[in-house]
Design an enzyme around this catalytic site. Structure first.
Site, mmCIF file in Angstrom:
data_model
loop_
_atom_site.group_PDB
_atom_site.id
_atom_site.type_symbol
_atom_site.label_atom_id
_atom_site.label_comp_id
_atom_site.label_asym_id
_atom_site.label_seq_id
_atom_site.Cartn_x
_atom_site.Cartn_y
_atom_site.Cartn_z
ATOM 1 C CB CYS A 6 -0.920 0.020 1.224
ATOM 2 S SG CYS A 6 -1.884 1.559 1.318
ATOM 3 C CB CYS A 9 1.101 1.825 4.553
ATOM 4 S SG CYS A 9 -0.509 1.089 4.896
ATOM 5 C CG HIS A 63 -3.975 -0.455 4.936
ATOM 6 N ND1 HIS A 63 -3.608 0.067 3.714
ATOM 7 C CD2 HIS A 63 -4.779 -1.513 4.667
ATOM 8 C CE1 HIS A 63 -4.146 -0.660 2.746
ATOM 9 N NE2 HIS A 63 -4.863 -1.620 3.302
ATOM 10 C CG ASN A 103 -11.992 8.437 -3.409
ATOM 11 O OD1 ASN A 103 -12.284 9.609 -3.440
ATOM 12 N ND2 ASN A 103 -11.682 7.746 -4.473
ATOM 13 C CG HIS A 114 -4.268 3.978 3.632
ATOM 14 N ND1 HIS A 114 -3.180 3.335 4.185
ATOM 15 C CD2 HIS A 114 -4.399 5.137 4.306
ATOM 16 C CE1 HIS A 114 -2.679 4.100 5.144
ATOM 17 N NE2 HIS A 114 -3.400 5.186 5.222
ATOM 18 C CG HIS A 116 -7.807 7.560 -0.187
ATOM 19 N ND1 HIS A 116 -8.135 6.233 -0.101
ATOM 20 C CD2 HIS A 116 -8.007 7.925 -1.476
ATOM 21 C CE1 HIS A 116 -8.501 5.793 -1.303
ATOM 22 N NE2 HIS A 116 -8.441 6.799 -2.151
ATOM 23 C CD GLN A 118 -9.295 11.098 -5.830
ATOM 24 O OE1 GLN A 118 -8.819 11.792 -6.714
ATOM 25 N NE2 GLN A 118 -9.835 9.908 -6.044
HETATM 26 ZN ZN LIG Z 1 -2.255 1.619 3.562
#
Ligand SMILES: [Zn+2]
Length: 150
Positions: A6, A9, A63, A103, A114, A116, A118
């Site tokens: 990932c 991470c 994560h 997202n 993970h 996150h 945008q």
């Molecule tokens: Zn991650």
């Protein structure tokens, strides 16, 4: 994306080894400030520049932490990141609209689990948003009459 790799991470080499939140330009950007300016050409097959910016905001270094499980204190850091980037984007006279979105979940095609979101910034206000803003500015009586009158 392999399950054991990932880039979001800490320790991936792509992001800092220690962060609370982290913002960086999207590697697979839909918009770029290097693209031609947007031109209001409504022709059926008209094309225009996909000018703007796309940023990724990493909400947390963990994560597997769902955004819904983040503390209010940590969400405050995410909101500070959103606010700081929004102020930075609107300082650019070429930016007219900033859209922050989440997202999360395979259902919408997210490839990175993970936590996150945008931030997209565009040189124009999208037509639907412009109509919503115009409607919100209109006196309430007019809006009710428009609904009743069709
Ligand atoms: Zn991650």
């Amino acid at each position: 994306m392999p399950r054991d790799l990932c880039p979001f991470c800490p320790g991936s080499g792509k992001v800092p080894d220690d962060y609370d939140t982290f913002l960086y330009p999207n590697d697979f950007t839909a918009f770029s400030q290097n693209n031609p300016p947007f031109e209001n050409n409504p022709g059926l097959f008209a094309t225009t520049g996909s000018r703007g910016t796309c940023d990724v905001v990493l909400y947390h270094p963990d994560h597997n932490l769902l955004p819904s499980a983040m503390t209010a204190e940590h969400w405050s850091k995410v909101v500070d990141t959103w606010r700081g980037r929004t102020e930075q984007l609107f300082a650019n006279p070429d930016i007219a609209y900033v859209h922050i979105f989440e997202n999360a979940g395979e259902a919408i095609g997210v490839t990175m689990p993970h936590p996150h979101g945008q931030i997209y910034a565009l040189p124009m206000v999208p037509p639907l948003v412009e109509r919503e803003l115009e409607s919100a500015r209109a006196p309430l009586e007019v809006s009710v009459l428009q609904v009743v009158g069709g």
